[in-house]
Structure formats: structure tokens, C-alpha cells
Design an enzyme around this catalytic site. Structure first.
Site, PDB file in Angstrom:
ATOM      1  N   GLY A  30      -4.974  12.854  -8.066  1.00 29.09           N
ATOM      2  CA  GLY A  30      -3.389  12.855  -8.084  1.00 29.09           C
ATOM      3  C   GLY A  30      -2.980  12.969  -9.366  1.00 29.09           C
ATOM      4  N   ARG A  98     -19.798  18.013  -2.158  1.00 31.78           N
ATOM      5  CA  ARG A  98     -19.438  17.894  -0.922  1.00 31.78           C
ATOM      6  C   ARG A  98     -17.954  18.748  -0.738  1.00 31.78           C
ATOM      7  NH1 ARG A  98     -16.296  14.831   2.572  1.00 31.78           N
ATOM      8  NH2 ARG A  98     -17.189  14.481   4.692  1.00 31.78           N
ATOM      9  N   ASP A 136     -11.237   7.213  -9.792  1.00 35.74           N
ATOM     10  CA  ASP A 136     -12.503   6.984  -9.513  1.00 35.74           C
ATOM     11  C   ASP A 136     -13.253   7.861  -8.780  1.00 35.74           C
ATOM     12  OD1 ASP A 136     -10.636   5.735  -7.484  1.00 35.74           O
ATOM     13  OD2 ASP A 136     -12.457   5.616  -6.446  1.00 35.74           O
ATOM     14  N   THR A 158      -4.775   7.097 -13.503  1.00 41.49           N
ATOM     15  CA  THR A 158      -4.336   6.603 -12.163  1.00 41.49           C
ATOM     16  C   THR A 158      -3.272   5.805 -12.207  1.00 41.49           C
ATOM     17  OG1 THR A 158      -4.685   5.679 -10.115  1.00 41.49           O
ATOM     18  CG2 THR A 158      -6.181   5.116 -11.657  1.00 41.49           C
ATOM     19  N   ASP A 160      -2.668   3.972  -9.882  1.00 41.04           N
ATOM     20  CA  ASP A 160      -3.035   2.844  -9.075  1.00 41.04           C
ATOM     21  C   ASP A 160      -3.735   1.776 -10.108  1.00 41.04           C
ATOM     22  OD1 ASP A 160      -2.400   4.339  -6.841  1.00 41.04           O
ATOM     23  OD2 ASP A 160      -4.510   4.916  -6.700  1.00 41.04           O
ATOM     24  N   ASP A 162      -6.477   1.242 -10.917  1.00 37.95           N
ATOM     25  CA  ASP A 162      -7.739   0.664 -10.267  1.00 37.95           C
ATOM     26  C   ASP A 162      -8.834   1.137 -10.622  1.00 37.95           C
ATOM     27  OD1 ASP A 162      -7.656   3.049  -9.225  1.00 37.95           O
ATOM     28  OD2 ASP A 162      -7.596   2.509  -7.010  1.00 37.95           O
ATOM     29  N   ARG A 204      -2.733   2.829  -3.175  1.00 34.88           N
ATOM     30  CA  ARG A 204      -4.073   2.998  -2.246  1.00 34.88           C
ATOM     31  C   ARG A 204      -4.439   1.403  -2.135  1.00 34.88           C
ATOM     32  NH1 ARG A 204      -9.152   6.323  -4.240  1.00 34.88           N
ATOM     33  NH2 ARG A 204      -8.475   5.295  -6.087  1.00 34.88           N
TER      34      ARG A 204
HETATM   35  O1  F6P Z   1      -4.185   7.675  -6.401  1.00 33.16           O
HETATM   36  C1  F6P Z   1      -2.901   8.201  -6.545  1.00 33.16           C
HETATM   37  C2  F6P Z   1      -2.254   8.423  -5.229  1.00 33.16           C
HETATM   38  O2  F6P Z   1      -0.803   8.573  -5.601  1.00 33.16           O
HETATM   39  C3  F6P Z   1      -2.204   7.061  -4.333  1.00 33.16           C
HETATM   40  O3  F6P Z   1      -1.480   5.706  -4.828  1.00 33.16           O
HETATM   41  C4  F6P Z   1      -1.983   7.394  -2.934  1.00 33.16           C
HETATM   42  O4  F6P Z   1      -2.371   6.493  -2.082  1.00 33.16           O
HETATM   43  C5  F6P Z   1      -2.430   8.875  -3.016  1.00 33.16           C
HETATM   44  O5  F6P Z   1      -2.598   9.071  -4.405  1.00 33.16           O
HETATM   45  C6  F6P Z   1      -1.682   9.841  -2.449  1.00 33.16           C
HETATM   46  O6  F6P Z   1      -2.427  11.260  -2.301  1.00 33.16           O
HETATM   47  P1  F6P Z   1      -1.733  12.439  -1.964  1.00 33.16           P
HETATM   48  O7  F6P Z   1      -0.862  13.203  -3.196  1.00 33.16           O
HETATM   49  O8  F6P Z   1      -2.850  13.255  -1.613  1.00 33.16           O
HETATM   50  O9  F6P Z   1      -0.731  12.191  -0.810  1.00 33.16           O
END
Ligand code: F6P
Length: 402
Positions: A30, A98, A136, A158, A160, A162, A204
């Protein structure tokens, strides 16, 4: 805390730096604030300090699959420090090992290993190393290339926060600042209308954004995945705040939060993605529970991608610049397959495979949780913690932290 690894840890896996004439850069996963600041730092350090050519790989690993790789000039990376998103584009579905190449009769995706195509692109553009900027999932995808003998240097990205092995990733602090500002704004309505305002934030399976923005905004209740909540405890706390406290409440909920024994709220499943589950909806679930168990008027706000966008705050620009510079330094010191990290406020690097596919979550004993509990913040897990709210007649239970 473990000090960052240094040159001594990587002597067994070095590469002659003078062989590096041209590198590729990609941004995976993201988007987040500070990606362009890192691209700028990597490219400018490469060009100015080492005379190395820099190629931009478009849309993460997808650019290698589809051979979309273009030269980055000094002009391309100038003036982008403050810009949100990534000038290279990103993709949070593509793992070359994958890769969805078709659809079966039942509608499910058919996966193939397209790593050889990616290796062809790397060879075609004569990339001596790749700087991979991601979280990750991106590092897990990058591990394929490390195993294939490609020199990959990772940079932790990120919102997050994490990623295992680093105390901070860039993008997180801006996300926290944005979420905090939104929570501050919700305060006005909560206070004026005597309401409970529930706000769901991303993150997440980790509660870092909810915890830190919750504390920074003075939210009354913080629900994170690492501390499963109890609906009865939440209702008791809200009732006390509404009846004998200030008469309103702000509840911040991490998208991955769950009730005790409950399950996460899944917004959608994308089978073409290597991480198919997208979380969302827990804020409304919590709001419904509060509305059903109390007489409070409740509203829900989902911040969603708002916290991922926009210009990076100063701290993220500095982090991004340091990470980008450090990645080039590590590369030119001869390292292979490393992730640049920050630990105890110092920059270092660790084996990239350490962080691949792992998640660093909040410890329930985190000092910030202790401090928040001490000032009366609820984590939805313990009724008695709210017994010191104004108007409460009960004495503090022995398990209360104040
Ligand atoms: O990992 C970053 C993040 O924004 C998370 O906080 C969230 O769960 C996810 O990506 C959302 O992903 P997408 O942009 O595919 O909806």
C-alpha cells in the site's frame, strides 16, 4: 534492546561494491506518506555519491513481471520530497512466486510462478541490485529474489508500523498525525451533542495507529487487536461516562480489533492477492453493541485510506531520508540481502529474510498502554478500571492501576 546489526554481521554475504553500476528501485504494498522522500534519497545518494545509474521499476514487482522499468533522472527525483503516494506506482497484490495469471471455471484465480520473467527484466536492464521499499508482504516477495542470487536491499515502509526488526517504519507517524487530527475534530461533535463517537482506523493485525493516535487525541477508549475487548465492560464504561462523567465519549477502534473469543471483521476477500483478507467494519460492530447496551446516541466514522494519503510530516521526511541514504551506504559497503532498520534510535541493518511475512504487534504490557490506563483510558477489557471516573461510588479494585 538488541542493537542494530553492523558490518560484522554481514561479512559472509558481501558483494564487491565496484561491480554496482546500476540499481533498480521499486515501491511495493500500500502507498504511504514518505515513499517519494525515500526514492529521492536513494536516487540522489546513488547519483551524487557513487555515480550509479538508477532505474525506476513501475508498480512494485508488477513492473518486473511486465518489464516496465524506466531510467530515473536527477530531475525526476527533484521536488518530490513532500509529495504523497509514489512516483513509481505501487501494487499490493503482486507476489511473482504466486502471480494470478488467469481464472478457473469456478471463478477462482489460477496462480503461476513468474519469477523467471522478473529475472529476465532484471538482466535486460542490467540491474546490479534492487532497492525494495515495502512492508512484510513486499519483503516476503523480495525473498524470492534473494534466494535467486539477486542483491536486494529493503527499506521498511508501512503505516501499520508492524515490520519485524525495526522500531519504526516511515509513513506511520504521518498516519498517526492524520488520525489524531480527525479524532480531535470528532471531539467537537461528541462534546456538543453528548454522543459516543466511534472511529475506526487502519493498521491490519496491529494496534499501533489506534494506540498512539488514541493517546495523542485523549480518546476515552482504545480497542486494539492485541487486547480483545468485552462488550459488557465497554457498555459499563460508556454508561459511567455518560451518566456521571463528561457526558460524551470518543472510542478509537483498530480495524483488526476483536471481542473476547470473537473474530475479526472482514470487509472483503481478494483471492488474487497474496494477502487476500481486507479488514473493515469493526467500528460499526462496536457502535451497534454500545447502542444496544446503553442509551447513548452513537455515530461511527471510518478513516480508511485517509490516513495513508497526503504529504509526509517532517519526522517522516527525516526518517525517509535517513533510510534511503542508509540503504545506499549499506549496499556500497558490499552488503547483500539486508533490510535497513532503526533500533534504539540508531540506523542499522538486518537479514532481510528475518522480517519477510512477519508482523510486529503491540505488547499488552507496552509502557504507553500502562500510561494510558493510568490516566483513565479504557482498553475495553476491564470494567473496574473505570471505577475512578468522576461520580463513581466504587472504590478502586485491586487490579486498577491507579
Ligand atoms: O498495510 C497498509 C494498509 O493500509 C492496512 O492498514 C490496511 O489493512 C490495508 O493496507 C488496506 O489495503 P487496501 O488498500 O488494499 O484496501
Amino acid at each position: 534492546m538488541r542493537p542494530p546489526a553492523g558490518v560484522a554481521d554481514r561479512v559472509s554475504s558481501t558483494m564487491s561494491p565496484e561491480r554496482i553500476k546500476r540499481i533498480g528501485v521499486l515501491t511495493g504494498g500500500g502507498d504511504c506518506p514518505g515513499l517519494n522522500a525515500v526514492i529521492r534519497a536513494v536516487a540522489k545518494t546513488a547519483m551524487l555519491q557513487y555515480g550509479i545509474e538508477v532505474m525506476g521499476i513501475e508498480d512494485g514487482f508488477l513492473g518486473l513481471v511486465e518489464n516496465r522499468v524506466r531510467p530515473l533522472t536527477f530531475k525526476d527525483v527533484s521536488g518530490i520530497l513532500t509529495r504523497g503516494g509514489t512516483i513509481l506506482g505501487s501494487n499490493n497484490k503482486c507476489n511473482p512466486r504466486r502471480f494470478a495469471t488467469g481464472t478457473a471455471a469456478d471463478g477462482s484465480p489460477i496462480f503461476s510462478n513468474v519469477t523467471p520473467q522478473c529475472l529476465d527484466s532484471i538482466r535486460a536492464h542490467r540491474l546490479d541490485a534492487i532497492i525494495v521499499i515495502g512492508g512484510d508482504g513486499t519483503m516476503a516477495a523480495a525473498s524470492t529474489f534473494v534466494h535467486a542470487g539477486i542483491n536486494v536491499i529493503g527499506i521498511p515502509k508501512t503505516i501499520d508500523n508492524d515490520l519485524v526488526g525495526t522500531e519504526i517504519s516511515f509513513g506511520f507517524l504521518t498516519a498517526v498525525a492524520t488520525a489524531t487530527e480527525a479524532l480531535d475534530r470528532l471531539h467537537s461533535t461528541a462534546d456538543s451533542h453528548h454522543r459516543v463517537m466511534v472511529c475506526e482506523v487502519m493498521g491490519r493485525n496491529a494496534g499501533w495507529i489506534a494506540l498512539t493516535a488514541g493517546v495523542a487525541s485523549g480518546s476515552d477508549m482504545i480497542l486494539i487487536p492485541e487486547i480483545p475487548y468485552d462488550e459488557g465492560s465497554i457498555a459499563s464504561y460508556i454508561n459511567r461516562r455518560m451518566d456521571s462523567g463528561p457526558g460524551f465519549a470518543i472510542v478509537v477502534v483498530a480495524e483488526g480489533a476483536t471481542s473476547r473469543g470473537g473474530s475479526q471483521s472482514v470487509a472483503r476477500i481478494d483471492l488474487s492477492s497474496s494477502e487476500p483478507i481486507r479488514l473493515g467494519g469493526i467500528g460499526q460492530r462496536v457502535a451497534d453493541s454500545i447502542a444496544a447496551r446503553t442509551s447513548a446516541e452513537v455515530r461511527t466514522t471510518v478513516l480508511g485510506h485517509i490516513v495513508r494519503g497526503g504529504t509526509p510530516i517532517a519526522a517522516d521526511r527525516i526518517l525517509a531520508t535517513n533510510f534511503g541514504f542508509h540503504a545506499m551506504k549499506v549496499l556500497m559497503e558490499g552488503a547483500r540481502g539486508r533490510l535497513v532498520v532503526r533500533e534504539s534510535n540508531a540506523y542499522g541493518d538486518i537479514d532481510l529474510l528475518t522480517s519477510a511475512g512477519q508482523q510486529r504487534r503491540v505488547s499488552p504490557g507496552n509502557p504507553l498502554i500502562t500510561a494510558a490506563r493510568a490516566i483513565g483510558t479504557s482498553f475495553g477489557d476491564s470494567e473496574e478500571l473505570s471505577s475512578v471516573l468522576p461520580g463513581s461510588s466504587g472504590a478502586s479494585s485491586p487490579s486498577a492501576v491507579w
